[in-house]
Motif scaffolding. Structure first.
Motif, PDB file in Angstrom:
ATOM      1  N   PRO A 199      46.179  35.608 -33.575  1.00  7.18           N
ATOM      2  CA  PRO A 199      44.781  35.848 -33.591  1.00  7.18           C
ATOM      3  C   PRO A 199      44.120  34.712 -34.723  1.00  7.18           C
ATOM      4  N   ALA A 200      44.825  34.425 -35.745  1.00  6.19           N
ATOM      5  CA  ALA A 200      44.234  33.485 -36.472  1.00  6.19           C
ATOM      6  C   ALA A 200      44.063  31.842 -35.747  1.00  6.19           C
ATOM      7  N   ARG A 201      45.180  31.717 -35.247  1.00  5.31           N
ATOM      8  CA  ARG A 201      45.179  30.142 -34.427  1.00  5.31           C
ATOM      9  C   ARG A 201      43.963  30.336 -33.590  1.00  5.31           C
ATOM     10  N   ALA A 202      43.705  31.469 -32.913  1.00  8.11           N
ATOM     11  CA  ALA A 202      42.693  31.467 -32.020  1.00  8.11           C
ATOM     12  C   ALA A 202      41.188  31.655 -32.273  1.00  8.11           C
ATOM     13  N   LEU A 203      40.815  31.663 -33.685  1.00  9.53           N
ATOM     14  CA  LEU A 203      39.387  31.437 -34.300  1.00  9.53           C
ATOM     15  C   LEU A 203      38.781  30.387 -33.755  1.00  9.53           C
ATOM     16  N   VAL A 204      39.212  29.243 -33.893  1.00  9.97           N
ATOM     17  CA  VAL A 204      38.541  27.794 -33.816  1.00  9.97           C
ATOM     18  C   VAL A 204      39.368  26.959 -32.840  1.00  9.97           C
ATOM     19  N   ALA A 205      38.929  26.730 -31.658  1.00  6.80           N
ATOM     20  CA  ALA A 205      39.656  25.830 -30.993  1.00  6.80           C
ATOM     21  C   ALA A 205      39.581  24.253 -31.487  1.00  6.80           C
ATOM     22  N   PRO A 206      41.097  23.474 -31.377  1.00  7.24           N
ATOM     23  CA  PRO A 206      41.249  22.310 -32.017  1.00  7.24           C
ATOM     24  C   PRO A 206      40.011  21.432 -31.637  1.00  7.24           C
ATOM     25  N   SER A 207      39.687  21.118 -30.297  1.00  5.31           N
ATOM     26  CA  SER A 207      38.628  20.002 -30.151  1.00  5.31           C
ATOM     27  C   SER A 207      37.244  20.320 -30.170  1.00  5.31           C
ATOM     28  N   VAL A 208      37.001  21.805 -30.378  1.00  2.00           N
ATOM     29  CA  VAL A 208      35.516  22.010 -30.070  1.00  2.00           C
ATOM     30  C   VAL A 208      34.916  22.032 -31.484  1.00  2.00           C
ATOM     31  N   ILE A 209      33.529  21.322 -31.310  1.00  4.12           N
ATOM     32  CA  ILE A 209      32.779  21.124 -32.701  1.00  4.12           C
ATOM     33  C   ILE A 209      32.084  22.651 -32.917  1.00  4.12           C
ATOM     34  N   ILE A 259      29.120  30.530 -17.140  1.00  6.17           N
ATOM     35  CA  ILE A 259      29.964  31.749 -17.585  1.00  6.17           C
ATOM     36  C   ILE A 259      31.219  31.724 -16.747  1.00  6.17           C
ATOM     37  N   VAL A 260      30.768  31.890 -15.471  1.00  6.62           N
ATOM     38  CA  VAL A 260      32.030  32.157 -14.411  1.00  6.62           C
ATOM     39  C   VAL A 260      33.159  31.253 -14.613  1.00  6.62           C
ATOM     40  N   GLY A 261      32.710  29.901 -14.846  1.00  4.07           N
ATOM     41  CA  GLY A 261      33.678  28.639 -14.968  1.00  4.07           C
ATOM     42  C   GLY A 261      34.329  28.411 -16.444  1.00  4.07           C
ATOM     43  N   SER A 262      34.067  29.504 -17.156  1.00  5.32           N
ATOM     44  CA  SER A 262      34.491  29.378 -18.786  1.00  5.32           C
ATOM     45  C   SER A 262      35.734  30.231 -18.839  1.00  5.32           C
ATOM     46  N   VAL A 263      36.827  30.507 -17.771  1.00  2.00           N
ATOM     47  CA  VAL A 263      37.863  31.267 -18.343  1.00  2.00           C
ATOM     48  C   VAL A 263      38.766  30.776 -19.123  1.00  2.00           C
ATOM     49  N   GLY A 264      39.058  29.292 -18.859  1.00  2.00           N
ATOM     50  CA  GLY A 264      39.872  28.547 -19.740  1.00  2.00           C
ATOM     51  C   GLY A 264      39.369  28.388 -21.258  1.00  2.00           C
ATOM     52  N   ARG A 265      37.983  28.618 -21.198  1.00  2.00           N
ATOM     53  CA  ARG A 265      37.656  28.254 -22.497  1.00  2.00           C
ATOM     54  C   ARG A 265      37.197  29.422 -23.400  1.00  2.00           C
ATOM     55  N   CYS A 266      37.608  30.583 -22.760  1.00  2.00           N
ATOM     56  CA  CYS A 266      37.356  31.716 -23.600  1.00  2.00           C
ATOM     57  C   CYS A 266      38.563  32.004 -24.478  1.00  2.00           C
ATOM     58  N   PRO A 267      38.364  32.217 -25.910  1.00  2.00           N
ATOM     59  CA  PRO A 267      39.328  32.170 -26.709  1.00  2.00           C
ATOM     60  C   PRO A 267      40.470  33.278 -26.300  1.00  2.00           C
ATOM     61  N   PRO A 268      42.000  32.946 -26.212  1.00  2.00           N
ATOM     62  CA  PRO A 268      42.690  33.845 -25.654  1.00  2.00           C
ATOM     63  C   PRO A 268      42.845  35.179 -26.497  1.00  2.00           C
ATOM     64  N   ALA A 269      42.626  35.029 -27.579  1.00  2.00           N
ATOM     65  CA  ALA A 269      42.680  36.626 -28.362  1.00  2.00           C
ATOM     66  C   ALA A 269      41.513  37.309 -27.669  1.00  2.00           C
ATOM     67  N   MET A 270      40.488  36.990 -27.306  1.00  2.00           N
ATOM     68  CA  MET A 270      39.368  37.670 -26.609  1.00  2.00           C
ATOM     69  C   MET A 270      39.826  38.097 -25.416  1.00  2.00           C
ATOM     70  N   ARG A 271      40.487  37.412 -24.684  1.00  2.00           N
ATOM     71  CA  ARG A 271      40.998  37.639 -23.150  1.00  2.00           C
ATOM     72  C   ARG A 271      42.039  38.724 -23.088  1.00  2.00           C
ATOM     73  N   LEU A 272      42.990  38.633 -24.314  1.00  2.00           N
ATOM     74  CA  LEU A 272      43.945  39.629 -24.395  1.00  2.00           C
ATOM     75  C   LEU A 272      43.382  40.959 -24.723  1.00  2.00           C
ATOM     76  N   ALA A 273      42.262  41.063 -25.708  1.00  2.00           N
ATOM     77  CA  ALA A 273      41.695  42.206 -26.078  1.00  2.00           C
ATOM     78  C   ALA A 273      41.026  42.913 -24.604  1.00  2.00           C
ATOM     79  N   PHE A 274      40.320  41.954 -23.866  1.00  2.00           N
ATOM     80  CA  PHE A 274      39.623  42.444 -22.778  1.00  2.00           C
ATOM     81  C   PHE A 274      40.750  43.030 -21.581  1.00  2.00           C
ATOM     82  N   LYS A 275      41.826  42.330 -21.554  1.00  2.00           N
ATOM     83  CA  LYS A 275      43.017  42.700 -20.779  1.00  2.00           C
ATOM     84  C   LYS A 275      43.169  44.233 -21.148  1.00  2.00           C
ATOM     85  N   GLN A 276      43.526  44.338 -22.323  1.00  2.00           N
ATOM     86  CA  GLN A 276      43.755  45.836 -22.660  1.00  2.00           C
ATOM     87  C   GLN A 276      42.805  46.977 -22.420  1.00  2.00           C
TER      88      GLN A 276
END
Length: 580
Positions: A431-441, A301-318
């Motif tokens: 937001p739409a682009r952030a729904l699924v990361a390109p390399s993630v299964i 969890i604490v090492g997952s900052v870079g993997r958290c969807p940017p849209a989620m991070r922005l919502a948490f920042k607000q």
């Protein structure tokens, strides 16, 4: 019950059963449920070696318009050899379904005119049947409502009791508010306004809250919407973080117990320990196992900052900024952290650990022993998400041996949350682009695949079993997971993902993926899933992955082009436009 042009739809939530009759020589059964409504029937998965199965599966059945039909749910014991054994049934007439939908425990009954009376020993089944009537109109009819709702989130008003969203919240509660939140999140994601929508709701709730300890603790529209937003946007992220440890817990099947009132020394002697273990020995070993699982979870969890969807991070920042502005006092320093961790840990990570199947982390529910281990892990993650504020309080003082580990994790979680909200709006992207990361299964598994029939050839194509992988870039498949040669469909080429009528191939749970080939021509691939739950999961994953694609088809055929005509509209021209 959903009603539209293609017939009625009934949703039957098969939860669990208890005290089922033992049909196997082991003194247990391998139960599954079979649901009948009108001319349609569906089955749940089979739970092996238990008289107390827990399915928690929602089955959807469609019926053509006509006279209302009764709902019948039968339980059967699956047998590898020979016929399956009947376990019992419940049946509900149409007036009950329409006026008082079944919800709760129901005693299982034998077949009518059964030769032998069961004597009331067949056990009970827990069901929840929901009847809803939806009338779906063409999309242009909803344009004024869409514009009204989007204008509400573009405004600056933080507290407006007359705003459309405020009125909708006041008019809904319970399951209805849950459905409202889900549909609103999907609407605003599609409009590219998920961030402003969540910001509007959180600002509105924070403004109305006087005690930071009660912030987002109720099932408000803001809480439900943020929860649904995380599930829609963050599921691949959740899998990447939690799945390795969840799989370990299921595979290792270790006995873990800290509560002295629940320790079974006989079980520990049979399963995990040699000799005659003492209660203290069991607790020490359980503590070691728990920290052995919790350590990798916290690290992930604490090492997952870079993997958290940017849209989620922005919502948490607000959310972080809004709470910090509302409660700037030093004594409320943790409020901005708790607002985020309350969602991320208490409403996302912990529930997924507790019931992995509901978050598609496992195909089946856990057995009782594994469920207890998952419960203890979920409690620990909740305590970390609460920043250790409630440790030592309440009735669960037997969790005290775990407190040092939990307190050590709290400071790491604070640092993680600080990094999580350190994101720019441009970084978050659409937001739409952030729904699924390109390399993630995001989904994988066996499906049955069939090509569309070429013009002028006799129908000779059959469904073939293939293993599929879906990422943000491709839908690929091969004969097996180990097979080296893979074929793929670029996700960017997908123009539609829809269900297929059962009559098209005389098969249930079929969907179609329409994509452009290299020459720009549309090609359809038909995929059959093993049950309605798997079908819904694949439909959802494919639609999320292809959400930002341009030139989506406005309509397509719910049938298939077979034997020189469409099975749905019977048109003989392949190029005729679909109507669904």
């Amino acid at each position: 019950m959903l009603e539209n042009a293609r017939g009625r739809c009934l949703r039957c939530h098969v939860l669990q059963a208890r005290d089922l009759a033992p049909r196997d020589i082991t003194g247990t059964s391998d139960p599954f449920a079979r649901v009948f409504w009108g001319s349609q029937s569906l089955e749940t998965s089979t739970i092996k070696k238990t008289r107390f199965p827990h399915w928690d599966e929602v089955l959807e059945l469609q019926e053509m318009p006509g006279a209302p039909a009764p709902l019948r749910v039968e339980l059967w014991d699956w047998d590898m050899v020979g016929k399956n054994d009947f376990l019992g049934m419940v049946e509900f007439p149409p007036p009950v379904l329409q006026q008082n939908p079944p919800r709760g425990w129901f005693r299982l009954l034998p077949f009518p005119r059964a030769e032998e009376d069961s004597g009331g020993q067949l056990g009970a089944l827990r069901l929840k049947v929901r009847l809803i009537e939806d009338r779906i109109l063409p999309s242009h009819n909803y344009r004024p409502l869409t514009e009204l709702l989007t204008e509400a989130v573009r405004g600056l008003a933080e507290e407006d009791a007359a705003s459309p969203l405020a009125v909708l919240e006041e008019l809904t509660s319970g399951d209805c508010r849950q459905d409202l939140a889900t549909n609103l999140v999907k609407l605003f994601l599609g409009q590219g306004l998920a961030g402003p929508f969540l910001d509007y709701l959180t600002r509105r709730e924070v403004t109305r809250t006087t005690d930071p300890n009660t912030l987002f603790r109720s099932n408000s529209l803001a809480s439900k919407s943020m929860e649904q937003f995380m599930k829609l946007v963050g599921m691949p992220y959740l899998h990447e973080v939690l799945k390795p440890v969840i799989n370990r817990v299921f595979e290792e099947k270790r006995y873990i117990e800290l509560d002295p009132c629940k320790i079974d020394l006989g079980r520990t002697r049979r399963i995990s320990f040699k000799g005659a273990p003492s209660e203290e020995h069991v607790r020490e070993a359980s503590l070691g196992l728990l920290t052995g699982y919790l350590g990798p979870i916290v690290d992930a969890i604490v090492g997952s900052v870079g993997r958290c969807p940017p849209a989620m991070r922005l919502a948490f920042k607000q959310l972080h900024q809004c709470v910090q502005k509302r409660f700037p006092q030093a004594e409320h320093e943790d409020a901005k952290y708790l607002a985020i961790s309350g969602f991320l840990f208490l409403r996302f990570f912990a529930p997924a650990i507790l019931t992995p199947k509901l978050f598609d982390l496992r195909d089946q529910h856990a057995d009782p022993q594994t469920s207890r281990s998952l419960l203890l892990l979920a409690k620990a993650v909740q305590s970390i998400g609460n920043l250790g504020q409630q440790l030592g309080q309440g009735k669960e003082l037997w969790m005290a041996p775990l407190h040092p580990f939990l307190l050590q994790s709290v400071s790491r979680v604070r640092d993680f949350l600080d990094q999580l909200v350190d994101v720019d709006g441009e970084e978050a992207g659409g937001p739409a682009r952030a729904l699924v990361a390109p390399s993630v299964i995001v989904r994988e598994g066996y499906l049955l695949k069939r090509k569309e029939e070429p013009a002028g050839l006799a129908p000779r194509f059959a469904f073939k079993k293939r293993y599929f992988w879906l990422s943000g870039e491709t839908l690929s498949y091969s004969r097996s997971p180990e097979w080296q040669m893979r074929f793929s469909i670029p996700v960017s080429h997908i123009r539609a993902v829809e269900r297929v009528d059962e009559g098209a191939f005389q098969l249930p749970h079929v969907m179609q993926v329409m994509a452009q080939d290299g020459a720009g021509a549309l090609r359809t691939t038909y995929l059959q899933c093993k049950n309605v739950n798997e079908l819904n999961q694949w439909l959802s994953a494919l639609r999320k992955a292809s959400a930002p694609n341009p030139d989506k088809l406005a309509a397509c055929h719910p049938g298939a082009f077979r034997s020189s005509r469409w099975t749905c509209c019977l048109q003989a021209e392949r190029s005729v436009l679909g109507t669904a």
